[in-house]
Design a protein around this motif. Structure first.
Motif, PDB file in Angstrom:
ATOM      1  N   PHE A  88       0.830  -1.206   0.000  1.00  0.00           N
ATOM      2  CA  PHE A  88       0.000   0.000   0.000  1.00  0.00           C
ATOM      3  C   PHE A  88       0.864   1.256   0.000  1.00  0.00           C
ATOM      4  O   PHE A  88       0.646   2.172  -0.789  1.00  0.00           O
ATOM      5  N   SER A  91       2.583   1.639  -3.415  1.00  0.00           N
ATOM      6  CA  SER A  91       1.750   1.894  -4.595  1.00  0.00           C
ATOM      7  C   SER A  91       0.943   3.177  -4.469  1.00  0.00           C
ATOM      8  O   SER A  91       0.551   3.755  -5.472  1.00  0.00           O
ATOM      9  N   ARG A  92       0.671   3.641  -3.256  1.00  0.00           N
ATOM     10  CA  ARG A  92      -0.251   4.772  -3.124  1.00  0.00           C
ATOM     11  C   ARG A  92       0.426   6.079  -2.726  1.00  0.00           C
ATOM     12  O   ARG A  92      -0.173   7.126  -2.844  1.00  0.00           O
ATOM     13  N   TYR A  93       1.661   6.009  -2.212  1.00  0.00           N
ATOM     14  CA  TYR A  93       2.270   7.239  -1.727  1.00  0.00           C
ATOM     15  C   TYR A  93       3.656   7.427  -2.327  1.00  0.00           C
ATOM     16  O   TYR A  93       4.310   6.467  -2.702  1.00  0.00           O
ATOM     17  N   LEU A 157      -2.626  -4.026  -6.644  1.00  0.00           N
ATOM     18  CA  LEU A 157      -2.938  -2.622  -6.355  1.00  0.00           C
ATOM     19  C   LEU A 157      -2.644  -1.742  -7.558  1.00  0.00           C
ATOM     20  O   LEU A 157      -3.390  -0.819  -7.871  1.00  0.00           O
ATOM     21  N   ARG A 158      -1.526  -2.043  -8.254  1.00  0.00           N
ATOM     22  CA  ARG A 158      -1.181  -1.233  -9.427  1.00  0.00           C
ATOM     23  C   ARG A 158      -2.207  -1.428 -10.514  1.00  0.00           C
ATOM     24  O   ARG A 158      -2.587  -0.492 -11.209  1.00  0.00           O
ATOM     25  N   GLY A 161      -5.453   0.430  -9.809  1.00  0.00           N
ATOM     26  CA  GLY A 161      -5.424   1.882  -9.943  1.00  0.00           C
ATOM     27  C   GLY A 161      -6.114   2.524  -8.747  1.00  0.00           C
ATOM     28  O   GLY A 161      -6.482   1.851  -7.782  1.00  0.00           O
ATOM     29  N   THR A 162      -6.333   3.823  -8.820  1.00  0.00           N
ATOM     30  CA  THR A 162      -6.923   4.516  -7.681  1.00  0.00           C
ATOM     31  C   THR A 162      -8.377   4.890  -7.941  1.00  0.00           C
ATOM     32  O   THR A 162      -9.058   5.382  -7.052  1.00  0.00           O
ATOM     33  N   SER A 163      -8.867   4.647  -9.154  1.00  0.00           N
ATOM     34  CA  SER A 163     -10.183   5.205  -9.463  1.00  0.00           C
ATOM     35  C   SER A 163     -11.310   4.481  -8.725  1.00  0.00           C
ATOM     36  O   SER A 163     -12.330   5.105  -8.437  1.00  0.00           O
ATOM     37  N   GLN A 165     -11.226   3.438  -5.615  1.00  0.00           N
ATOM     38  CA  GLN A 165     -11.284   4.086  -4.301  1.00  0.00           C
ATOM     39  C   GLN A 165     -11.872   5.485  -4.424  1.00  0.00           C
ATOM     40  O   GLN A 165     -12.681   5.905  -3.591  1.00  0.00           O
ATOM     41  N   GLU A 166     -11.451   6.190  -5.475  1.00  0.00           N
ATOM     42  CA  GLU A 166     -11.997   7.536  -5.677  1.00  0.00           C
ATOM     43  C   GLU A 166     -13.501   7.480  -5.895  1.00  0.00           C
ATOM     44  O   GLU A 166     -14.252   8.288  -5.339  1.00  0.00           O
ATOM     45  N   THR A 183     -11.687  -1.950  -1.543  1.00  0.00           N
ATOM     46  CA  THR A 183     -10.285  -2.343  -1.732  1.00  0.00           C
ATOM     47  C   THR A 183     -10.052  -3.797  -1.348  1.00  0.00           C
ATOM     48  O   THR A 183      -9.509  -4.575  -2.136  1.00  0.00           O
TER      49      THR A 183
END
Lengths: 268, 326
Positions: A88, A91-93, A157-158, A161-163, A165-166, A183
């Motif tokens: 996490f 991949s996220r920060y 996680l890659r 993507g983040t969409s 969660q968004e 997630t």
């Protein structure tokens, strides 16, 4: 790419030989665990389950199995917690030294087990003063179990993507709810795959275990090693070896099916 | 158009940098309740960053965003009364269609029977009745698009944000969705803020267009204003095609469809003669490229006529259709 017919046959033959080198000896071990001859005369004269029942009732084997299971489950649990958290973070920060940390996490899988083992053993005995036992085995195994969980979780996680969660936050869910409802469910199969792999790695590990296990603890691979040269134990050793093969193969097979297109995370 | 008095989103002094790049550079923008506003610009012009700041996915470096009179610029996305339709749809793959649509209501704690009924209604609104139990992976791109729309609209947000939602669809479907989106917007009466780099899309759907370039709004106006009276060279080139002419020592811009081509007759108070260099048939119209006596090649877009390459032709237009004259 196209290759000529002859080249193709040659390559297929080569592949066959290569695979045979690995799997014929393994099959012999499994078959011999049912061979009624105590000296493993070949071909086997008759089929027996005598060695299997003997092995099951053997207290040394039972103890070794329980140590192996305890070490495997504990190391896997630690790997799941730490490996997932690391995945996490990476991949996220964005943070200073991220690439180096990523490398340092993955490195233990390629370090020679004997080096890891000696280093950990020295650290436990001399620097920390921790007496060797189950805990030290678990720590030793966790160093490489983390890698496979981390790799599986990171790849998933890659790809996620983040969409997602968004989208969840956009629809009113806070961070914790988003993790629980979005997630985690999408990460679960990657974590299961990584966990199974980690368990498989831990279950058949011998080198690091040798250095980190206390005098009273035998895991299954160590039990095999200690009994290998005792002729009267040979049939039971075969059974234990066959068990190890099966117990190691099943998680790896399952984890490959689970991860499918995500990376499998090394070592095989 | 709606009463200009009711401003639903008020953006003041908004800036945001990524590293050394000023993605959004002091933007002021008022969005009216119930309007269809398009943020139009090339990639990297800051339009998506503005949208993401309204949604709450990015925090502004400076400036404020007021939503319904309340400053929301420091609030997380889940405390803002806006919903987003994402470029990649971002449907939850582990849930079926109806659960996807219900998600927002479920988070709000709407009781199960009611939320199911509302979700079914939203599904019907995007003409996907009966698709509730499918998984997103079993839908086509256009269907996913509709589910994403229903999932956002079912929450009845005060503003719906759409981030290039039609980009992944093929031309035919895109044109159909443009019309449907516009109809849907009129029907639900929710403010739509739509991001696109496609000028035709912007002209088709919008009540107003904000043209972005390098983090700033170059022009804000109705499609007609932006198209017929671009206030900067960038806008004139980005929205539609334009001929740049130097005539009598002055710079003149004129749209190709306002230039008439004929053998020798003039239609308008300006004309120039030349030789037909190329004729490109594009369906409803033909693009004529003419080497003129001015030494420039001009484009005239007209219905197909009886001209062949090499013909001497006269190009003419009304001077009142010119813009950016100096």
């Amino acid at each position: 790419m196209t290759i000529s017919k002859r080249a193709r046959y040659a390559l297929m033959a080569l592949m066959g030989v290569g695979l045979a080198f690995i799997y014929v000896p393994l099959s012999v071990v499994v078959i011999n665990s049912f061979n009624s001859s105590r000296t493993f005369s070949w071909p086997p004269s008759s089929f027996t389950t005598e060695w299997w029942s003997k092995a099951i009732s053997n207290t040394g084997v039972r103890k070794a199995l329980s140590w192996s299971l305890a070490a495997g489950f504990s190391a896997t649990l630690i790997a799941l917690l730490l490996g997932t958290s690391l995945a996490f973070a990476v991949s996220r920060y964005n943070f200073f030294g991220k690439d180096i940390i990523s490398l340092l996490v993955v490195l233990p899988i390629s370090l020679p087990g004997v080096v890891t083992g000696i280093a950990l053993s020295n650290a436990f005995n001399q620097e920390i003063g921790l007496s060797t036992g189950l805990l030290t085995i678990v720590i030793g195994h966790a160093t490489f179990c983390i890698v496979v969980v981390y790799n599986n979780a990171l790849a998933r996680l890659r790809r996620m993507g983040t969409s997602l969660q968004e989208a969840s936050m956009d629809l009113g869910a806070n961070g914790i709810t988003t993790f629980r409802l979005i997630t985690l469910p999408n990460l679960a199969s990657a974590l299961l795959a990584g966990g199974l792999l980690a368990f498989g790695l831990s279950f058949d590990e011998i080198v690091v275990t040798t250095f980190t296990a206390g005098p009273g603890i035998e895991t299954l691979p160590i039990w095999i090693y200690n009994n290998l040269f005792r002729p009267n134990q040979a049939p039971i050793v075969n059974v234990v070896a066959a068990t190890l093969v099966v117990v190691s193969v099943i998680p790896i097979y399952l984890s490959q099916r689970l991860s499918q297109d995500s990376t499998s995370g090394g070592r095989f | 158009m709606v009463e200009p008095a009711s401003i639903i989103v008020s953006i003041r002094n908004l800036s945001r940098s990524f590293g050394n790049v000023r993605a959004v550079d002091v933007v002021d923008l008022d969005i009216y309740a119930g309007e269809f506003l398009t943020l139009l610009g090339p990639s990297g012009s800051g339009k998506t960053t503005v949208l993401r700041m309204i949604a709450g996915f990015e925090r502004p470096d400076t400036g404020t965003i007021e939503l319904g009179g309340k400053d929301v610029s420091q609030l997380p996305p889940y405390e803002r009364d806006v919903n987003t339709v994402f470029q990649d749809y971002a449907l939850f793959p582990h849930m079926d269609v109806i659960s996807n649509i219900e998600y927002g209501l479920r988070i709000q704690g709407v009781e199960k029977g009611e939320r199911r009924a509302r979700a079914e209604k939203a599904l019907a609104q995007v003409r996907l009745e009966g698709y509730g139990s499918r998984r997103p992976a079993q839908l086509s791109g256009g269907q996913r698009q509709r589910v994403a729309l229903a999932r956002a609209l079912v929450n009845r947000p005060s503003v719906l944000l759409l981030d290039e939602p039609l980009g992944a669809l093929d031309l035919k479907l895109r044109e159909q969705m443009q019309i449907e989106l516009k109809e849907l917007q009129r029907e639900v009466g929710i403010t739509f803020v739509f991001v696109t780099h496609d000028q035709e899309e912007a002209l088709t759907m919008s009540d107003r267009i904000a043209v972005f370039n390098q983090g700033k709004i170059e022009q804000l106006g109705t499609p007609r204003e932006v198209y017929e009276n671009p206030l900067s060279p960038f806008v004139s080139e980005f929205v539609g095609q334009t001929n740049k002419i130097v005539m009598d020592g002055r710079n003149i811009n004129i749209r190709p469809e306002f230039i008439t081509i004929s053998k020798s007759r003039k239609f308008g108070d300006r004309s120039v003669i030349g030789k037909l260099h190329d004729a490109i048939f594009v369906g409803a119209t033909t693009r004529y490229l003419v080497h003129t006596e001015l030494g420039q090649t001009l484009m005239s877009t007209q219905p197909d006529g009886e001209f062949s390459v090499g013909d001497s032709v006269t190009l003419s237009w009304e001077s009142k259709k010119e813009f950016l004259v100096n």
